[in-house]
Motif scaffolding. Sequence first.
Motif, PDB file in Angstrom:
ATOM      1  N   LEU A  95       0.841  -1.197   0.000  1.00  0.00           N
ATOM      2  CA  LEU A  95       0.000   0.000   0.000  1.00  0.00           C
ATOM      3  C   LEU A  95       0.878   1.250   0.000  1.00  0.00           C
ATOM      4  O   LEU A  95       1.846   1.346   0.756  1.00  0.00           O
ATOM      5  CB  LEU A  95      -0.920   0.021   1.219  1.00  0.00           C
ATOM      6  CG  LEU A  95      -1.988  -1.074   1.289  1.00  0.00           C
ATOM      7  CD1 LEU A  95      -2.787  -0.934   2.578  1.00  0.00           C
ATOM      8  CD2 LEU A  95      -2.906  -1.029   0.083  1.00  0.00           C
ATOM      9  N   ASN A  96       0.537   2.204  -0.851  1.00  0.00           N
ATOM     10  CA  ASN A  96       1.278   3.452  -0.931  1.00  0.00           C
ATOM     11  C   ASN A  96       1.043   4.268   0.348  1.00  0.00           C
ATOM     12  O   ASN A  96      -0.098   4.614   0.664  1.00  0.00           O
ATOM     13  CB  ASN A  96       0.822   4.251  -2.151  1.00  0.00           C
ATOM     14  CG  ASN A  96       1.730   5.415  -2.466  1.00  0.00           C
ATOM     15  OD1 ASN A  96       2.285   6.049  -1.571  1.00  0.00           O
ATOM     16  ND2 ASN A  96       1.887   5.714  -3.744  1.00  0.00           N
ATOM     17  N   PRO A  97       2.102   4.576   1.094  1.00  0.00           N
ATOM     18  CA  PRO A  97       1.916   5.260   2.388  1.00  0.00           C
ATOM     19  C   PRO A  97       1.402   6.679   2.280  1.00  0.00           C
ATOM     20  O   PRO A  97       0.931   7.245   3.283  1.00  0.00           O
ATOM     21  CB  PRO A  97       3.326   5.227   3.006  1.00  0.00           C
ATOM     22  CG  PRO A  97       4.251   5.127   1.839  1.00  0.00           C
ATOM     23  CD  PRO A  97       3.519   4.297   0.827  1.00  0.00           C
ATOM     24  N   ILE A  98       1.485   7.299   1.102  1.00  0.00           N
ATOM     25  CA  ILE A  98       1.035   8.699   0.992  1.00  0.00           C
ATOM     26  C   ILE A  98      -0.345   8.797   0.346  1.00  0.00           C
ATOM     27  O   ILE A  98      -0.799   9.891   0.028  1.00  0.00           O
ATOM     28  CB  ILE A  98       2.056   9.541   0.203  1.00  0.00           C
ATOM     29  CG1 ILE A  98       2.164   9.057  -1.248  1.00  0.00           C
ATOM     30  CG2 ILE A  98       3.409   9.531   0.880  1.00  0.00           C
ATOM     31  CD1 ILE A  98       3.012   9.973  -2.124  1.00  0.00           C
ATOM     32  N   ARG A  99      -1.013   7.676   0.152  1.00  0.00           N
ATOM     33  CA  ARG A  99      -2.366   7.691  -0.412  1.00  0.00           C
ATOM     34  C   ARG A  99      -3.367   7.209   0.630  1.00  0.00           C
ATOM     35  O   ARG A  99      -3.134   6.217   1.325  1.00  0.00           O
ATOM     36  CB  ARG A  99      -2.456   6.805  -1.654  1.00  0.00           C
ATOM     37  CG  ARG A  99      -1.642   7.316  -2.829  1.00  0.00           C
ATOM     38  CD  ARG A  99      -2.036   6.606  -4.111  1.00  0.00           C
ATOM     39  NE  ARG A  99      -1.225   7.039  -5.245  1.00  0.00           N
ATOM     40  CZ  ARG A  99      -1.440   8.140  -5.948  1.00  0.00           C
ATOM     41  NH1 ARG A  99      -2.456   8.922  -5.629  1.00  0.00           N
ATOM     42  NH2 ARG A  99      -0.655   8.446  -6.966  1.00  0.00           N
ATOM     43  N   PHE A 144      -4.923   6.872   6.272  1.00  0.00           N
ATOM     44  CA  PHE A 144      -3.726   6.466   5.556  1.00  0.00           C
ATOM     45  C   PHE A 144      -3.239   5.139   6.139  1.00  0.00           C
ATOM     46  O   PHE A 144      -3.613   4.775   7.268  1.00  0.00           O
ATOM     47  CB  PHE A 144      -2.648   7.538   5.668  1.00  0.00           C
ATOM     48  CG  PHE A 144      -2.964   8.789   4.893  1.00  0.00           C
ATOM     49  CD1 PHE A 144      -2.476   8.951   3.596  1.00  0.00           C
ATOM     50  CD2 PHE A 144      -3.762   9.789   5.441  1.00  0.00           C
ATOM     51  CE1 PHE A 144      -2.774  10.098   2.868  1.00  0.00           C
ATOM     52  CE2 PHE A 144      -4.064  10.941   4.722  1.00  0.00           C
ATOM     53  CZ  PHE A 144      -3.569  11.089   3.425  1.00  0.00           C
ATOM     54  N   PRO A 145      -2.412   4.394   5.392  1.00  0.00           N
ATOM     55  CA  PRO A 145      -1.988   3.067   5.868  1.00  0.00           C
ATOM     56  C   PRO A 145      -1.410   3.054   7.276  1.00  0.00           C
ATOM     57  O   PRO A 145      -1.668   2.113   8.038  1.00  0.00           O
ATOM     58  CB  PRO A 145      -0.936   2.652   4.824  1.00  0.00           C
ATOM     59  CG  PRO A 145      -1.394   3.313   3.570  1.00  0.00           C
ATOM     60  CD  PRO A 145      -1.946   4.642   4.010  1.00  0.00           C
ATOM     61  N   ARG A 155      -7.202  -5.999   4.612  1.00  0.00           N
ATOM     62  CA  ARG A 155      -8.550  -5.933   4.051  1.00  0.00           C
ATOM     63  C   ARG A 155      -8.644  -4.852   2.973  1.00  0.00           C
ATOM     64  O   ARG A 155      -9.357  -5.020   1.989  1.00  0.00           O
ATOM     65  CB  ARG A 155      -9.563  -5.677   5.172  1.00  0.00           C
ATOM     66  CG  ARG A 155      -9.965  -6.958   5.902  1.00  0.00           C
ATOM     67  CD  ARG A 155     -10.956  -6.680   7.012  1.00  0.00           C
ATOM     68  NE  ARG A 155     -10.264  -6.372   8.255  1.00  0.00           N
ATOM     69  CZ  ARG A 155     -10.861  -5.939   9.349  1.00  0.00           C
ATOM     70  NH1 ARG A 155     -12.157  -5.742   9.350  1.00  0.00           N
ATOM     71  NH2 ARG A 155     -10.167  -5.693  10.438  1.00  0.00           N
ATOM     72  N   VAL A 156      -7.902  -3.755   3.145  1.00  0.00           N
ATOM     73  CA  VAL A 156      -7.849  -2.737   2.094  1.00  0.00           C
ATOM     74  C   VAL A 156      -7.198  -3.332   0.837  1.00  0.00           C
ATOM     75  O   VAL A 156      -7.636  -3.082  -0.284  1.00  0.00           O
ATOM     76  CB  VAL A 156      -7.081  -1.488   2.576  1.00  0.00           C
ATOM     77  CG1 VAL A 156      -6.847  -0.525   1.412  1.00  0.00           C
ATOM     78  CG2 VAL A 156      -7.848  -0.793   3.690  1.00  0.00           C
TER      79      VAL A 156
END
Length: 342
Positions: A95-99, A144-145, A155-156
């Motif tokens: 998962l992109n940490p900034i999205r 955010f993540p 789950r995301v």
Amino acid sequence: MIELDGASQVFHVKGKDLPAVSDVSLSVGAGEVLCLVGESGSGKTTTARLAAGLAAPTSGSVRYQGRDLAEMTRAERRAYRRAVQYIHQDPYASLNPIRSVRSTLSIPLRRHGLARSGAEMQQKVDELLSTVDLSPPESYREKFPHQLSGGQRQRVSVARGLTLSPRLLIADESTSMLDVSIRVSLLNMLTKLRKEEGVGFIYITHDLALAKYFAWEGRTAVMYLGRIVEAGPTPQVINNPQHPYTKALLEAVPEPDPELSRQKKAGGGLLSADIPSLSALPSGCTFHPRCPLAEDRCREIIPVLRTAPGADAQEVACTVVTDPSGAPDGARSAAQADGGAP
């Protein structure tokens, strides 16, 4: 839908060839489920990456609906990318940490034109979050993540894999970080997709209990050091294992009854707990240093998948099992294999 035909993947590391996957052939159709099981380092994830088109095979081929991935046009490749989705094993890295969650789920919807307005986008994002038990959606979509737990991140990741309504879903340990209740709920949801929407699955796990639960109506393939050593309908592989490695994996499953647990052999009856290195694979059958059934011929013969005696729907790569008398069984010796890929 998807077919691997003699697919192999060799990595070149520090001047050495590491055969991560060797001569793997498998297929998955619409509404089918195939479980890949085995220890860490057995080649499950590399095989899944080949099926997902995330890596090109060193030899062999990968086909989607009969079309070789290497020969696809740009339009065919786009359709394939939409139809085959991948759920990565590690949600901390995938998962992109900034999205935000909303951004992560909306990008594929926007990229493929599946939502025409902001309201429609939000509705689809909320539906996806509810599908994976992240409710109420408004509590999660702007996070955010780093604001989510490991199970919530996973789950995301599953929700992201479902955004494009895929025809084939490749799930790499997709429930390993979830609580048991959420895990069962998610597997039931995936089973519903398979039965009602005809979604095919390649499900990777080291947990045979999960393989039994999710793929009971499908097939299971057991991998060891890059090769499939046993394959067949899940009920037969679980209830009547033929390969000694499969038997060892089943012996390692925790048993809630202390009396039954004491009856199990320590270490599943294996001669060694150490897995050989890919840079120095044993000759012949790579499992022979750990195998309780190993014979002298196992050090020379590379076994191939053959129908197991008395189990017509099962294939097993073990000369001791398929040919207990010691007669030639068509397997190639290590010397014969020197001239080409096994």
